[in-house]
Write an enzyme that holds these catalytic residues in place. Structure first.
Site, PDB file in Angstrom:
ATOM      1  N   ARG A  56       0.782  -1.256   0.000  1.00  0.00           N
ATOM      2  CA  ARG A  56       0.000   0.000   0.000  1.00  0.00           C
ATOM      3  C   ARG A  56       0.800   1.284   0.000  1.00  0.00           C
ATOM      4  O   ARG A  56       0.217   2.356  -0.028  1.00  0.00           O
ATOM      5  CB  ARG A  56      -0.988   0.033   1.180  1.00  0.00           C
ATOM      6  CG  ARG A  56      -1.942  -1.143   1.247  1.00  0.00           C
ATOM      7  CD  ARG A  56      -2.879  -1.195   0.068  1.00  0.00           C
ATOM      8  NE  ARG A  56      -3.875  -2.242   0.241  1.00  0.00           N
ATOM      9  CZ  ARG A  56      -4.296  -3.023  -0.757  1.00  0.00           C
ATOM     10  NH1 ARG A  56      -3.820  -2.871  -1.983  1.00  0.00           N
ATOM     11  NH2 ARG A  56      -5.212  -3.939  -0.537  1.00  0.00           N
ATOM     12  N   ASN A  86      -0.111  -2.178  -7.436  1.00  0.00           N
ATOM     13  CA  ASN A  86      -1.319  -1.324  -7.440  1.00  0.00           C
ATOM     14  C   ASN A  86      -1.335  -0.323  -6.285  1.00  0.00           C
ATOM     15  O   ASN A  86      -2.268  -0.253  -5.505  1.00  0.00           O
ATOM     16  CB  ASN A  86      -2.601  -2.174  -7.460  1.00  0.00           C
ATOM     17  CG  ASN A  86      -2.801  -3.031  -6.214  1.00  0.00           C
ATOM     18  OD1 ASN A  86      -1.846  -3.303  -5.478  1.00  0.00           O
ATOM     19  ND2 ASN A  86      -4.022  -3.461  -5.974  1.00  0.00           N
ATOM     20  N   ASP A 299      -1.477 -12.974  -1.082  1.00  0.00           N
ATOM     21  CA  ASP A 299      -2.376 -11.887  -1.505  1.00  0.00           C
ATOM     22  C   ASP A 299      -2.793 -11.053  -0.275  1.00  0.00           C
ATOM     23  O   ASP A 299      -3.941 -10.619  -0.157  1.00  0.00           O
ATOM     24  CB  ASP A 299      -3.610 -12.409  -2.250  1.00  0.00           C
ATOM     25  CG  ASP A 299      -4.309 -11.297  -3.048  1.00  0.00           C
ATOM     26  OD1 ASP A 299      -3.836 -10.142  -3.040  1.00  0.00           O
ATOM     27  OD2 ASP A 299      -5.343 -11.598  -3.681  1.00  0.00           O
TER      28      ASP A 299
HETATM   29  O1  DOR Z   1      -8.921  -9.193  -3.092  1.00  0.00           O
HETATM   30  C1  DOR Z   1      -8.093  -8.564  -3.736  1.00  0.00           C
HETATM   31  N1  DOR Z   1      -7.500  -7.480  -3.219  1.00  0.00           N
HETATM   32  N2  DOR Z   1      -7.797  -8.956  -4.979  1.00  0.00           N
HETATM   33  C2  DOR Z   1      -7.017  -8.213  -5.792  1.00  0.00           C
HETATM   34  O2  DOR Z   1      -6.783  -8.613  -6.900  1.00  0.00           O
HETATM   35  C3  DOR Z   1      -6.478  -6.921  -5.333  1.00  0.00           C
HETATM   36  C4  DOR Z   1      -6.386  -6.872  -3.878  1.00  0.00           C
HETATM   37  C5  DOR Z   1      -6.179  -5.499  -3.310  1.00  0.00           C
HETATM   38  O3  DOR Z   1      -5.321  -4.747  -3.830  1.00  0.00           O
HETATM   39  O4  DOR Z   1      -6.818  -5.150  -2.326  1.00  0.00           O
HETATM   40 ZN    ZN Z   2      -5.357 -10.215  -7.823  1.00  0.00          ZN
END
Ligand code: DOR
Ligand code: ZN
Length: 421
Positions: A56, A86, A299
């Site tokens: 983040r 991201n 993840d």
């Molecule tokens: O659940 C998810 N959260 N899937 C994703 O692909 C992105 C991720 C996020 O950045 O929070």
């Molecule tokens: Zn993802």
């Protein structure tokens, strides 16, 4: 500083003393002056490596920072994590990936390896500066638009071709966006019952099928993020049998939880891809054992309270994972330490090209390792997390295993189950 792990069992094998000296596992037996850790009953594993962590920073430091995420990782037994792109700004330039890399070094708790975006701004329109990120100080090897799918097949092909020059890999978030518009959860019996818009399994499977064919066509490396369906496993099995250069990951939550959790309407269970059925869970566990799925990746997706404690439809998808991953894997796979080392350390290190990681603790190896107490059981308390966020789906659950210590290049990042700083 020298450290002596007394009576430790490396990967569940016979007990021995392990000396850590000058950043490495030492075989010279010169234990004088070493700090002694009573490791009776503890298992030494190569430090875990996560291919899929959302840190983040930059942009949402209220949800996580490189430092807080690194601390959560070390507490989970990790010595390296790959940071997803991201962020805000998106990690789509050499400047941003170098910033994340530098923040990781400054925190010094795990090696933070930035992942670069495939497309500018994750918009899926133009390729990002892949070469500049690869040759930057961050030496990016994995590229991903995770959170979004690279859905344009022509762009995906070009990305695969481009990274071949430096043995890079494209990590795909497999989701055909036209099939998941408005989706809130897995499409199936439960979504029908709850009246929530469904995310069909085929939206994932169709993209994986397309991408393994593209990877085969151009001879490039493809990695599939968070595989969640039994059908995806079959596509991967077929591709691997053909010799396609494809690897795949599964998350701890997809190995344990099912779409039945959505009946609580608690957004802590909202995640993308969504939790699937128990038949999918069974297939994923089997695929992980067999090696059709190569690695467990967390993840880890921290979200601020206001983004999670709201109505299901408005909540962001994602859940914490770093501090609980090993316990979940122990719970669902059992204490097959060699398999755990393979799926959570050696293979992910190989895929990411992290040559200092993923080596069994033996004389001469870099001392990136973790010590696990397999007999311990602990009840998950969200307030105790080192993450800046609280969105764990395991709150109140009692899980096996506890990380006692973690070492990064011979220095402890965790001792007695607590972060050293
Ligand atoms: O659940 C998810 N959260 N899937 C994703 O692909 C992105 C991720 C996020 O950045 O929070
Ligand atoms: Zn993802």
């Amino acid at each position: 500083m020298k450290h002596l792990l007394k009576g430790v069992s490396v990967l569940g094998r016979h007990r021995a003393d392990l000396l850590i000296k000058d950043g490495k596992v030492s075989g010279d037996g010169d234990v004088k002056g070493a700090d002694v850790i009573d490791a009776d009953g503890l298992i030494a594993l190569p430090g875990l490596v996560d291919l899929h962590t959302h840190l983040r920073e930059p942009g949402r430091e209220d949800a996580e920072t490189v430092e807080t995420g690194s601390r959560a990782a070390a507490l989970g037994g990790y010595t390296a994590v790959c940071a997803m792109a991201n962020t805000s700004p998106v990690a789509d330039t050499a400047g941003v990936v170098e910033q994340v890399y530098r923040l990781g070094r400054e925190a010094g708790l795990v090696d933070v390896q930035p992942i670069g975006a495939v497309t500018v701004g994750l918009a899926g329109e133009r390729l990002a500066e892949l070469g500049a990120m690869a040759t930057s100080a961050a030496a990016v090897r994995i590229f991903s638009d995770d959170g979004h799918c690279v859905s344009d097949p022509r762009l995906m092909r070009r990305a695969l071709e481009y990274v071949k020059a430096f043995d890079g890999v494209i990590a795909q978030h497999a989701e055909e966006p036209r099939l998941t518009e408005g989706a809130q959860m897995h499409e199936g019996q439960v979504s029908i019952r709850l009246g929530l818009a469904g995310w069909p399994a085929v939206a994932e499977e169709a993209i994986i099928a397309r991408d393994v064919l593209l990877a085969e066509h151009v001879g490039s490396r493809l990695h599939v993020c968070h595989v969640s369906t039994a059908g995806s496993v079959e596509v991967l099995r077929h591709a691997k049998a053909r010799g396609v250069r494809v690897t795949a990951e599964v998350t701890p939550h997809h190995l344990l939880l099912t779409d039945e959790r959505a009946t609580s309407y608690d957004p802590v269970f909202k995640v993308n891809p969504p939790l699937r059925t128990s038949a999918d869970v069974t297939a994923l566990r089997e695929a992980l054992r067999e090696g059709v799925i190569d690695v467990v990746a967390t993840d880890h997706a921290p979200h601020a309270v206001e983004d999670k404690e709201c109505e299901w439809a408005y909540a962001r998808p994602g859940m914490l994972g770093l501090e609980t991953a090993l316990s979940i894997v122990l719970d669902v796979i059992g204490d097959d330490w060699d398999l755990i080392a393979e799926r959570m350390s050696r293979m992910p290190a190989r895929i990411a090209g992290l040559s200092e990681h993923g080596h069994d603790p033996a004389p001469g190896a870099m001392a990136n390792l973790t010590l696990v107490d397999p007999a311990a059981r602990r009840t998950i308390e969200p307030a105790e997390s080192a993450s800046r966020s609280r969105n764990t789906p395991y709150a109140g659950m009692t899980l096996p295993g506890r990380i006692v210590a973690t070492f990064l290049r011979g220095e402890p990042t965790v001792l007695d189950g607590k972060a050293v700083r």
